[in-house]
Design an enzyme around this catalytic site. Structure first.
Site, PDB file in Angstrom:
ATOM      1  N   ALA A   8      52.040  56.945  30.986  1.00  0.00           N
ATOM      2  CA  ALA A   8      51.258  56.733  32.200  1.00  0.00           C
ATOM      3  C   ALA A   8      50.246  57.853  32.408  1.00  0.00           C
ATOM      4  CB  ALA A   8      52.188  56.641  33.407  1.00  0.00           C
ATOM      5  N   GLU A  11      57.698  52.160  26.486  1.00  0.00           N
ATOM      6  CA  GLU A  11      57.952  50.894  27.171  1.00  0.00           C
ATOM      7  C   GLU A  11      57.067  49.776  26.625  1.00  0.00           C
ATOM      8  OE1 GLU A  11      59.371  51.968  31.599  1.00  0.00           O
ATOM      9  OE2 GLU A  11      57.568  53.040  30.992  1.00  0.00           O
ATOM     10  N   GLU A  16      60.035  61.140  31.181  1.00  0.00           N
ATOM     11  CA  GLU A  16      59.770  61.065  32.619  1.00  0.00           C
ATOM     12  C   GLU A  16      60.701  61.943  33.449  1.00  0.00           C
ATOM     13  OE1 GLU A  16      58.326  57.062  31.002  1.00  0.00           O
ATOM     14  OE2 GLU A  16      59.946  58.474  30.595  1.00  0.00           O
TER      15      GLU A  16
END
Length: 415
Positions: A62, A115, A135
């Protein structure tokens, strides 16, 4: 365009994520991906699909800077317009493809990149690639379906190690643990395309969690993993949320119900003080590496001064000498200095006796070591490393003495 597509002569459509430097899943790339991927699905000439990354990175995850937008929206507004929802929709789109989708891991697949790879039906990895979910180090959890997909392909202990501790797996280890299907021996895209043409679609969302993983949860395996994570970082709150997601994945809940738990826990974490602090630290460290105007190359260290001939100071001195750098080793008393030199010599002499060090090297090492009691011998060193006892008044005293006896551009460091 951050996502580009092309159709090979064999009928395999290739979607390439192109968002330098790490192909991060910012809004632009996600939007582009969602526009381009259906074109391959709907093209009758396309028989199968390969997803890969530009350059040496599959996808770095991300875009962390966009998390500030989520926080600014506030929890209630985020429920109405969840920015993570677009990323989850992208995963659903890949997963639901009627054509086989293979991730060609040309490099690291981290966080959201991992992911994306799990949203694909299969994974073919280059030998230098890796898969990881870091994360937790930002006080978060994989919020794009990772907590529900990973336990469906990997043993629970491996899934916990990867998500609870943020430890990545190299390509071979990922294959051994069921995360990667093939480690490529040649071109990863070529092998991924061939694999895609010869295997039917197999979405992970349709797979049942293995009975062994369910049994481990029933037997308290998650509690053991949580204890390990909490002992390593007692103040972290993310591990507890991750455990709730794993419980959902390995329970009787459906895949969709598990995703709901994941989103609730992710939202809780993204608004936490702990995650905000860790994200700030991460971004600050990145900025500190890019100070404007600082582009000078470091000068070579031609001679080193070590203050303190004890175990630590002597060890540091040996490291420099064994790299060919002359060392001035100083202590306050002759007996302390002699003891330090004797310890260094005993270590080198032991290696000489075992045949692990030649006589020439042994003599060379000693020629590079200058023991002294005088601060003035630091006059021409490029760096002084202080290794005296942790007594503040003593440290203040020796730092003043070092400064008074070294050249202006000498680096003064503390151990």
């Amino acid at each position: 365009m951050p996502a580009t597509i092309n159709v090979r002569p064999d009928g395999v459509g290739v979607l390439t994520m192109d968002s330098p430097p790490v192909n991060s899943l910012g809004t632009e790339l996600v939007t582009s991906f969602k526009q381009e991927f259906p074109k391959l699905v709907n093209d009758p000439k396309v028989k199968a699909i390969v997803v890969t990354g530009k350059g040496n990175m599959f996808c770095g995850g991300a875009e962390i800077t966009e998390f500030a937008i989520m926080v600014a929206m506030g929890p209630e507004k985020m429920k109405e317009n969840n920015p993570v929802a677009a990323l989850s929709e992208m995963m659903d789109m890949i997963d639901a493809s009627p054509k086989t989708v293979v991730a060609a891991l040309n490099g690291p697949a981290l966080g959201g990149g991992g992911e994306v790879s799990l949203a694909c039906h299969y994974r073919v990895a280059s030998p230098k690639s890796s898969v990881g979910f870091p994360e937790v180090k930002l006080g978060l959890l994989p919020g794009a379906q990772g907590t529900q997909r990973l336990p469906r392909v990997a043993p629970l202990p491996t899934a916990m190690q990867m998500i609870l501790q943020g430890n990545p797996l190299n390509a071979q280890a990922a294959k051994k643990n069921g995360i990667v299907d093939v480690v490529a021996s040649k071109d990863v895209i070529e092998e991924a395309a061939d694999f895609a043409l010869n295997h039917p679609p197999a979405p992970i969302s349709k797979r049942e969690v293995h009975k062994t993983n369910r049994f481990m949860v029933a037997a308290g395996g998650l509690k053991s993993g949580l204890n390990t994570a909490v002992n390593a970082a007692p103040l972290m709150i993310a591990p507890r949320s991750i455990i709730k997601c794993f419980e959902a994945a390995c329970s009787n809940k459906s895949f969709r119900e598990g995703l709901q738990v994941e989103q609730e826990e992710f939202t809780k974490l993204v608004f936490s003080v702990e995650s905000a602090a860790l994200r700030h630290l991460f971004l600050s460290e990145r900025l500190a590496q890019k100070v404007p105007g600082v582009d000078e190359k470091p000068l070579p260290l031609k001679k080193i001064g070590i203050l303190g001939a004890g175990l630590m100071g002597g060890g540091i001195a040996m490291c420099f000498i064994q790299k060919g750098v002359p060392v001035v080793l100083k202590d306050a008393k002759q007996e302390w200095l002699d003891g330090g030199v004797k310890k260094i010599d005993s270590l080198w002499a032991g290696r000489l006796k075992k045949g692990k060090l030649s006589k020439e090297k042994y003599q060379q090492y000693h020629s590079l070591l200058k023991p002294t009691l005088d601060f003035a011998d630091f006059k021409d060193v490029d760096m002084v490393i202080e290794a005296v006892p942790e007594i503040m008044d003593l440290k203040k005293e020796v730092f003043l003495a070092i400064e008074a006896n070294t050249k202006p551009d000498c680096l003064i460091c503390t151990n």
